[in-house]
Each structure stands twice: as C-alpha cells, then as structure tokens.
Design a protein around this motif. Structure first.
Motif, PDB file in Angstrom:
ATOM      1  N   ARG A  88      -3.678  -8.386 -10.810  1.00  0.00           N
ATOM      2  CA  ARG A  88      -3.992  -8.291  -9.384  1.00  0.00           C
ATOM      3  C   ARG A  88      -2.961  -9.103  -8.607  1.00  0.00           C
ATOM      4  O   ARG A  88      -2.548 -10.174  -9.036  1.00  0.00           O
ATOM      5  CB  ARG A  88      -5.384  -8.845  -9.100  1.00  0.00           C
ATOM      6  CG  ARG A  88      -6.482  -7.936  -9.592  1.00  0.00           C
ATOM      7  CD  ARG A  88      -7.811  -8.543  -9.345  1.00  0.00           C
ATOM      8  NE  ARG A  88      -7.872  -9.793 -10.113  1.00  0.00           N
ATOM      9  CZ  ARG A  88      -8.875 -10.639 -10.063  1.00  0.00           C
ATOM     10  NH1 ARG A  88      -9.897 -10.414  -9.292  1.00  0.00           N
ATOM     11  NH2 ARG A  88      -8.869 -11.733 -10.794  1.00  0.00           N
ATOM     12  N   ASN A  91      -9.231  -3.501   0.633  1.00  0.00           N
ATOM     13  CA  ASN A  91      -8.111  -4.221   0.019  1.00  0.00           C
ATOM     14  C   ASN A  91      -7.556  -5.322   0.907  1.00  0.00           C
ATOM     15  O   ASN A  91      -6.572  -5.962   0.545  1.00  0.00           O
ATOM     16  CB  ASN A  91      -6.982  -3.244  -0.335  1.00  0.00           C
ATOM     17  CG  ASN A  91      -7.345  -2.363  -1.505  1.00  0.00           C
ATOM     18  OD1 ASN A  91      -8.274  -2.659  -2.250  1.00  0.00           O
ATOM     19  ND2 ASN A  91      -6.628  -1.278  -1.668  1.00  0.00           N
ATOM     20  N   ARG A 108      -4.172  -5.813  -4.614  1.00  0.00           N
ATOM     21  CA  ARG A 108      -4.086  -4.576  -5.381  1.00  0.00           C
ATOM     22  C   ARG A 108      -3.665  -4.905  -6.799  1.00  0.00           C
ATOM     23  O   ARG A 108      -3.219  -6.014  -7.088  1.00  0.00           O
ATOM     24  CB  ARG A 108      -3.106  -3.599  -4.754  1.00  0.00           C
ATOM     25  CG  ARG A 108      -1.662  -4.035  -4.813  1.00  0.00           C
ATOM     26  CD  ARG A 108      -0.758  -3.070  -4.047  1.00  0.00           C
ATOM     27  NE  ARG A 108       0.628  -3.489  -4.123  1.00  0.00           N
ATOM     28  CZ  ARG A 108       1.575  -2.839  -4.781  1.00  0.00           C
ATOM     29  NH1 ARG A 108       1.298  -1.732  -5.417  1.00  0.00           N
ATOM     30  NH2 ARG A 108       2.805  -3.278  -4.791  1.00  0.00           N
TER      31      ARG A 108
END
Length: 103
Positions: free
Chosen positions: A88, A58, A79
């Motif tokens: 996102r 991530n 994320r």
C-alpha cells in the motif's frame, strides 16, 4: 524526477537540506503522527506533527493539531502500487512537492 530518501537539495535561501527520513504512523483511533528528520546546513533537526485523519474511498484527509511542519489540513491518496511490490502506498502532494510513502 523520482528521488529516494536520503535526498539532498538546496532551498531558495541557499540552505543545504537533506531529508533523512519522514514516517507516518496512522492509528486506528483516528489519530496520526509524523516524524520528519532533516539535516539543514549540517545540523540534524527532527520535526513532528500530530493530528486527526479520516478516509473517504482512496482519499485520506489529515488535520494537524500540533505541528512543526504545517498547521494547514491536507490530503493524500492511498492505493496498492506494483512499483512497491504491491505494498500500500500513500501519496501526498503539498506545495508542489509529491511524497510517496510505502508500508
């Protein structure tokens, strides 16, 4: 607290600054572009940054090649965020300021 763009503040030198927009374009060839538009003491100014990016999990790593903003590498996290309708998000913290970008 949380602020949305446009966002105005006075810097430590007494300049009146309004962040009008700040947009990242993350390209599939591993490059990125950033366009930041500000109003400083009534004058509009555009800052640009171009560089390379990579991702591990991530975490997204940004390495500026040319920049009006900063030449120091930095990173952010990506994320899915329910507060943005499960879009996102990219969160970047630099110099005590945290910015959240949504697609």
């Amino acid at each position: 607290g949380t602020r949305t763009v446009p966002y105005s503040f006075t810097d430590i030198n007494g300049n009146s600054i309004t962040v009008l927009s700040d947009t990242y374009s993350i390209n599939s060839d591993g490059s990125y572009d950033e366009l930041q538009q500000l109003r400083i003491n009534g004058r509009t100014q555009a800052n640009t940054e171009f560089g390379d990016w990579s991702q591990s999990g991530n975490t997204v790593f940004f390495t500026p090649i040319t920049s009006d903003i900063s030449t120091q590498p930095y990173q952010g996290s990506v994320r899915n965020d329910s507060s943005f309708g499960t879009a996102r998000t990219l969160t970047i913290s630099v110099g005590g300021t945290t910015s959240v970008y949504s697609d």
